[in-house]
Enzyme design. Structure first.
Site, short mmCIF file in Angstrom:
data_model
loop_
_atom_site.label_atom_id
_atom_site.label_comp_id
_atom_site.label_asym_id
_atom_site.label_seq_id
_atom_site.Cartn_x
_atom_site.Cartn_y
_atom_site.Cartn_z
CE1 TYR A 1 -4.74 -1.82 4.94
CE2 TYR A 1 -3.57 0.20 4.37
CZ TYR A 1 -4.28 -0.93 3.99
OH TYR A 1 -4.51 -1.17 2.65
CB SER B 1 -0.90 0.01 1.24
OG SER B 1 -1.55 1.26 1.40
#
Length: 238
Positions: free
Chosen positions: A133, A120
């Protein structure tokens, strides 16, 4: 695999694995050359069975695409629920490590192969509120680089894609829940929009193909320029 079925259109034979049951629906939609299995990537037995099924169905394994991931607890890390922390790590980190434990021997046994992992943009840019995350996505990059170094001499390449905001079901849920925050985030993306799943599929196809034959250990942002700009102090939650 994104719903565009890009790899399928290029005549790849694919095993779709997911924990939701939607893999069977997509298999039926795409048709010939597709198989599917229910698998929880955080469980070693499931991952081993998934790899063995691919070999049984198609006779060999050439490409491993790791796309499993879930959103983590948002907000300050000191407020993060430990159960949720463990859940995110189990899917994003343990799941990735297990697939890269069980699949590479089969890639080596053939004529070499390719691993394409999905991380990501949050692993590249500090985004307040996304500590858990982001930590798991950073771990994906680190693990990919090590595997790339270890397996390069064995003919196996490993690269990682870092998507920014992509129009996935998770993104649409965020949009419905807090459109103001999402629109604020999108305004910070130099391209001025979120990406389409097909755009990630195109990058995956490139990294899985001979067109990228001299690339291994690479980190490829596909984020509309998000990681190229400073976002210090901005609360980004895509």
């Amino acid at each position: 695999m994104p719903r565009s079925g890009l790899f399928h259109k290029k005549c790849a034979r694919i095993l779709l694995a997911d924990v939701s049951g939607k893999e069977a629906e997509l298999t039926a939609e795409l048709g010939e050359g597709i198989a599917s299995c229910r698998a929880n990537v955080s469980k070693s037995a499931d991952v081993r069975a998934m790899v063995e099924m691919a070999i049984a169905e198609f006779g060999q394994l050439d490409i491993l695409c790791n796309v499993a991931g879930i959103t983590g607890p948002q907000g300050s890390v000191e407020d993060a629920d430990e159960e949720n922390i463990d859940r995110v790590i189990a899917v994003s980190v343990r799941g990735l490590l297990l697939t890269m434990k069980h699949a590479p021997p089969h890639l080596v046994a053939g004529d070499g192969g390719v691993i394409v992992n999905i991380s990501s943009a949050t692993a590249l840019v500090g985004m307040p509120g996304l500590t858990v995350y982001s930590a798991t996505k950073g771990a994906i990059i680190a693990a990919t680089r090590v595997v790339a170094a270890e397996y390069a001499s064995k003919g196996v390449r490993a690269n990682v894609i870092c998507p920014g905001g992509i129009e996935t079901p998770i993104y649409l849920e965020h949009l419905a829940r807090d459109p103001e925050a999402v629109n604020k985030t999108v305004s910070l993306i130099p391209a001025g929009r979120v990406g389409k799943p097909e755009e990630i599929a195109q990058a995956m196809l490139f990294l899985a193909s001979d067109a990228s034959s001299y690339m291994t250990g690479a980190v490829v942002p596909v984020d509309g320029g998000l990681s190229a700009v400073s976002t210090h102090g901005t609360d980004l939650r895509l």
